[in-house]
Design a protein around this motif. Structure first.
Motif, PDB file in Angstrom:
ATOM      1  N   LYS A   1       0.819  -1.191   0.003  1.00 45.34           N
ATOM      2  CA  LYS A   1      -0.182  -0.027  -0.051  1.00 45.34           C
ATOM      3  C   LYS A   1       0.903   1.365  -0.007  1.00 45.34           C
ATOM      4  O   LYS A   1       2.004   1.157   0.603  1.00 45.34           O
ATOM      5  CB  LYS A   1      -0.947  -0.104   1.292  1.00 45.34           C
ATOM      6  CG  LYS A   1      -1.978  -1.241   1.402  1.00 45.34           C
ATOM      7  CD  LYS A   1      -2.325  -1.139   2.824  1.00 45.34           C
ATOM      8  CE  LYS A   1      -3.498  -2.377   2.622  1.00 45.34           C
ATOM      9  NZ  LYS A   1      -3.981  -2.347   4.271  1.00 45.34           N
ATOM     10  N   PHE A   2       0.418   2.236  -0.762  1.00 44.09           N
ATOM     11  CA  PHE A   2       1.146   3.376  -0.891  1.00 44.09           C
ATOM     12  C   PHE A   2       0.791   4.272   0.512  1.00 44.09           C
ATOM     13  O   PHE A   2      -0.227   4.655   0.661  1.00 44.09           O
ATOM     14  CB  PHE A   2       0.584   4.347  -1.952  1.00 44.09           C
ATOM     15  CG  PHE A   2       1.409   5.518  -2.358  1.00 44.09           C
ATOM     16  CD1 PHE A   2       2.801   5.623  -2.245  1.00 44.09           C
ATOM     17  CD2 PHE A   2       0.776   6.718  -2.277  1.00 44.09           C
ATOM     18  CE1 PHE A   2       3.743   6.793  -2.359  1.00 44.09           C
ATOM     19  CE2 PHE A   2       1.568   8.141  -2.340  1.00 44.09           C
ATOM     20  CZ  PHE A   2       2.946   8.006  -2.446  1.00 44.09           C
ATOM     21  N   ARG A   3       1.930   4.669   1.203  1.00 44.03           N
ATOM     22  CA  ARG A   3       1.582   5.278   2.617  1.00 44.03           C
ATOM     23  C   ARG A   3       2.091   6.684   2.253  1.00 44.03           C
ATOM     24  O   ARG A   3       3.373   6.908   2.253  1.00 44.03           O
ATOM     25  CB  ARG A   3       2.361   4.621   3.657  1.00 44.03           C
ATOM     26  CG  ARG A   3       2.276   3.187   3.841  1.00 44.03           C
ATOM     27  CD  ARG A   3       0.871   2.605   3.976  1.00 44.03           C
ATOM     28  NE  ARG A   3       0.842   1.137   4.154  1.00 44.03           N
ATOM     29  CZ  ARG A   3       0.103   0.394   4.711  1.00 44.03           C
ATOM     30  NH1 ARG A   3      -0.931   0.844   5.615  1.00 44.03           N
ATOM     31  NH2 ARG A   3       0.254  -1.168   4.836  1.00 44.03           N
ATOM     32  N   MET A   4       1.346   7.624   2.721  1.00 41.26           N
ATOM     33  CA  MET A   4       1.942   8.897   2.616  1.00 41.26           C
ATOM     34  C   MET A   4       2.544   9.635   3.871  1.00 41.26           C
ATOM     35  O   MET A   4       2.212   9.383   4.930  1.00 41.26           O
ATOM     36  CB  MET A   4       0.525  10.135   2.215  1.00 41.26           C
ATOM     37  CG  MET A   4       0.066   9.693   1.128  1.00 41.26           C
ATOM     38  SD  MET A   4      -1.345  11.113   0.848  1.00 41.26           S
ATOM     39  CE  MET A   4      -2.100  10.145  -0.767  1.00 41.26           C
ATOM     40  N   ILE A   5       3.755  10.267   3.493  1.00 44.74           N
ATOM     41  CA  ILE A   5       4.515  10.761   4.782  1.00 44.74           C
ATOM     42  C   ILE A   5       4.139  12.133   4.607  1.00 44.74           C
ATOM     43  O   ILE A   5       4.099  12.899   5.913  1.00 44.74           O
ATOM     44  CB  ILE A   5       5.870  10.527   4.588  1.00 44.74           C
ATOM     45  CG1 ILE A   5       6.360   8.966   4.583  1.00 44.74           C
ATOM     46  CG2 ILE A   5       6.677  11.064   5.507  1.00 44.74           C
ATOM     47  CD1 ILE A   5       7.608   8.699   4.183  1.00 44.74           C
ATOM     48  N   ARG A   6       3.889  12.747   3.598  1.00 45.88           N
ATOM     49  CA  ARG A   6       3.589  14.109   3.349  1.00 45.88           C
ATOM     50  C   ARG A   6       2.755  14.318   2.260  1.00 45.88           C
ATOM     51  O   ARG A   6       2.838  13.890   0.988  1.00 45.88           O
ATOM     52  CB  ARG A   6       4.658  15.111   2.927  1.00 45.88           C
ATOM     53  CG  ARG A   6       4.245  16.458   3.136  1.00 45.88           C
ATOM     54  CD  ARG A   6       5.565  17.512   2.789  1.00 45.88           C
ATOM     55  NE  ARG A   6       6.239  17.241   1.740  1.00 45.88           N
ATOM     56  CZ  ARG A   6       7.508  17.591   1.309  1.00 45.88           C
ATOM     57  NH1 ARG A   6       8.412  18.116   2.502  1.00 45.88           N
ATOM     58  NH2 ARG A   6       7.961  17.375   0.108  1.00 45.88           N
ATOM     59  N   ARG A   7       1.390  14.739   2.604  1.00 45.15           N
ATOM     60  CA  ARG A   7       0.104  14.657   1.632  1.00 45.15           C
ATOM     61  C   ARG A   7      -0.077  16.193   1.185  1.00 45.15           C
ATOM     62  O   ARG A   7      -0.338  16.882   1.923  1.00 45.15           O
ATOM     63  CB  ARG A   7      -1.064  14.173   2.172  1.00 45.15           C
ATOM     64  CG  ARG A   7      -2.306  14.328   1.132  1.00 45.15           C
ATOM     65  CD  ARG A   7      -3.583  13.910   2.071  1.00 45.15           C
ATOM     66  NE  ARG A   7      -4.609  13.550   1.371  1.00 45.15           N
ATOM     67  CZ  ARG A   7      -5.563  14.546   1.211  1.00 45.15           C
ATOM     68  NH1 ARG A   7      -5.607  15.796   1.894  1.00 45.15           N
ATOM     69  NH2 ARG A   7      -6.696  14.575   0.555  1.00 45.15           N
ATOM     70  N   SER A   8       0.362  16.552  -0.206  1.00 46.67           N
ATOM     71  CA  SER A   8       0.285  17.839  -0.545  1.00 46.67           C
ATOM     72  C   SER A   8      -0.063  17.814  -1.901  1.00 46.67           C
ATOM     73  O   SER A   8      -0.786  17.382  -2.507  1.00 46.67           O
ATOM     74  CB  SER A   8       1.618  18.549  -0.250  1.00 46.67           C
ATOM     75  OG  SER A   8       1.449  19.824  -0.233  1.00 46.67           O
ATOM     76  N   ARG A   9       1.024  18.383  -2.871  1.00 44.18           N
ATOM     77  CA  ARG A   9       0.505  18.610  -4.308  1.00 44.18           C
ATOM     78  C   ARG A   9       0.130  17.337  -4.855  1.00 44.18           C
ATOM     79  O   ARG A   9       0.699  16.158  -4.699  1.00 44.18           O
ATOM     80  CB  ARG A   9       1.845  18.983  -5.098  1.00 44.18           C
ATOM     81  CG  ARG A   9       1.828  19.260  -6.487  1.00 44.18           C
ATOM     82  CD  ARG A   9       2.964  19.316  -7.448  1.00 44.18           C
ATOM     83  NE  ARG A   9       4.199  18.454  -6.892  1.00 44.18           N
ATOM     84  CZ  ARG A   9       4.103  17.023  -7.363  1.00 44.18           C
ATOM     85  NH1 ARG A   9       3.164  16.857  -8.305  1.00 44.18           N
ATOM     86  NH2 ARG A   9       4.982  16.216  -7.246  1.00 44.18           N
ATOM     87  N   GLY A  10      -1.083  17.336  -5.754  1.00 42.10           N
ATOM     88  CA  GLY A  10      -1.357  16.186  -6.501  1.00 42.10           C
ATOM     89  C   GLY A  10      -2.501  15.486  -5.887  1.00 42.10           C
ATOM     90  O   GLY A  10      -3.494  14.843  -6.286  1.00 42.10           O
TER      91      GLY A  10
END
Length: 513
Positions: free
Chosen positions: A130-139
């Motif tokens: 699974k793709f785990r976000m560390i920083r959720r921002s652009r896109g």
């Protein structure tokens, strides 16, 4: 940054899922496993490297000319960093860049197209498929997250570090881009700009505001001074609620919440918590043993302090390891004995700092969580099943004692056991310990749903190990994929709690001590 997938696979390993996400329209940075071709100076002591593909016409132009001037056989890759000084928001105007980056930049490449809103690159990692976000921002911002309840517009102002804000509209929650550390003046100004901008683009005006318990967070002070009806949500409850909100859960769950710091109901620093509850009611079942933090915030930046504090508290008559003797350890002993500037914490993040420093890893954090990241990467390549001894009481509201774990690590250090072996045994121990604690909690409360949240779950060994083990034991495990497990997800949890409280006409969360 590399021009294409083929070049990415020259410098790093990428599976089908990673290739798909790299080339997606969102174009995030993905932390990929390094190949040996890279110099050690690039992301030193780290098994992974951030890789991204071009996402603007200017990027493609840069690579077009780069390929023309590089010697044949060279790898067309650019080392990228954001246009800002550490802890500050990125520059978005040419004038701002010239002023703030003067003295650290050799050349500028300016553009005649203005940037309207700051938005850092999104960063993530594949763990357990699974793709785990560390920083959720652009896109990925401002993609909505569906809520269970329609309420008046709620503004949740998040935490202090990795700050985001969240605005709700009807049954939708919109989490902002990464803002950063709002204790920094420029970031605080960005925080205020984002509040105004999010309300504008969502065409709504906040009718209530939600904040963290911590009285010194500037986001909390902003909320108090806003004049709006105020709801406060405890930090680790917000973590639990953020994961529940991701999956649309509305029932009692066990929450394993592991992070660096959070202001608790008892006004102490929490961070290694096993909670039980839902959006409107929370109970603290287990927590890590409270350990000294000599120097307070200074100990967060200097893990040698926590190392001495943990050893002094857990290993009677210990001898200071050679690599710690250069530090004023006797002063730390005095601070603990006389309770001078030494708060206590149940933080899992500080446990990682202490163990890394005791075992011979970084004694100072030059960037956030450096010691914790270092000991994780030391353990990645070691495949052993050994772990340290620990004990776990089957009664509720009990500390999870750390004495035998720290004593075992100390014995290994004295016997010159390899740092990587200690790192692997430590991770094995925590996976076993926390899974056992969840089992005890679940048996007591008769629930089988578990949420995992908090910044420590950015540790790929810990997340994969605990998720797999609990799933094997028959639990339904929920982990973050839409938002970060770190404090970037706090604002969503705050908004979800407030939404349920308002829908029930309940004034505050019920805490069962």
């Amino acid at each position: 940054m590399v021009p294409d997938i083929e070049t990415a696979e020259v410098i790093a390993f990428a599976d089908d899922a990673e290739r798909r996400i790299l080339s997606s329209k969102e174009r995030p940075i993905i932390l990929l496993k390094k190949k040996k071709q890279l110099p050690e100076i690039i992301a030193p002591a780290n098994k992974r490297i951030g890789v991204m593909l071009p996402y603007t016409p200017l990027h493609y132009i840069l690579f077009y000319f780069l390929k023309k001037v590089l010697p044949k056989g060279s790898i067309p890759a650019l080392i990228m960093t954001s246009a800002n000084i550490s802890e500050e928001p990125i520059c978005i105007t040419n004038e701002d860049a010239k002023e703030r980056l003067n003295g650290i930049t050799d050349f500028y490449l300016f553009h005649n197209r203005d940037i309207l809103i700051r938005s850092d690159d999104t960063v993530g990692i594949m763990i357990n498929g699974k793709f785990r976000m560390i920083r959720r921002s652009r896109g990925y911002v401002p993609k909505r997250i569906k809520l269970l309840y329609s309420t008046p517009a709620i503004l949740a102002v998040g935490a202090e570090l990795k700050n985001t804000i969240c605005i709700t509209k009807e049954k939708n929650a919109f989490v902002s881009q990464h803002i950063g550390d709002v204790s920094n003046l420029r970031s605080y100004n960005f925080f205020e700009e984002t509040i105004e901008h999010m309300q504008k683009i969502m065409d709504c005006k906040a009718e209530a505001v939600v904040c963290d318990f911590h009285p010194d967070y500037l986001s909390t002070r902003w909320a108090i001074n806003s004049g709006l009806p105020l709801i406060k949500v405890q930090h680790h409850h917000a973590h639990l609620a953020s994961c529940m909100a991701e999956y649309g859960l509305d029932e009692n769950v066990i929450g394993l919440i592991l992070d660096g710091t959070g202001f608790g109901y008892d006004s102490t620093i929490w961070g290694g918590e096993i909670l039980f509850g839902n959006y409107t009611q929370i109970e603290r079942l287990f927590h890590l043993q409270k350990m000294p933090l000599p120097g307070g915030d200074a100990a967060v930046k200097e893990p040698w302090r926590t190392a001495i504090g943990f050893l002094y508290s857990c290993v009677p008559d210990y001898s200071v390891p050679e690599h710690l003797k250069e530090y004023p350890y006797e002063n730390i002993h005095q601070m603990i004995e006389k309770n001078i500037n030494t708060p206590y914490t149940s933080s899992a993040g500080r446990l990682f700092d202490a163990v890394a420093a005791i075992a011979g890893g970084p004694q100072k954090n030059n960037f956030e969580a450096e010691a914790a990241i270092h000991i994780m990467h030391a353990a990645v390549s070691v495949n052993i099943e050994e772990k340290y001894n620990y004990s776990l009481s089957k009664k509720e509201n009990k500390e999870i004692k750390l004495g035998s774990i720290i004593a075992g690590i100390y014995d290994d250090v004295i016997q010159n056991v390899d740092y990587q072996i200690i790192a692997a045994k430590f991770h094995n121990t925590l996976i076993s310990l926390f899974c056992n604690a969840v089992e005890v909690a679940a048996e007591t409360k008769q629930v089988k749903k578990v949420v995992l949240s908090g910044g420590v779950f950015q540790n790929e060994i810990l997340l994969a190990g605990i998720e797999n083990e609990l799933t094997y034991k028959g639990f339904e495990v929920f982990t973050h994929v839409k938002i970060p497990s770190n404090d970037g997800g706090i604002s969503l949890g705050q908004a979800a709690v407030a939404s349920k409280l308002i829908s029930k006409n309940q004034q505050e969360v019920l805490f069962i001590n």
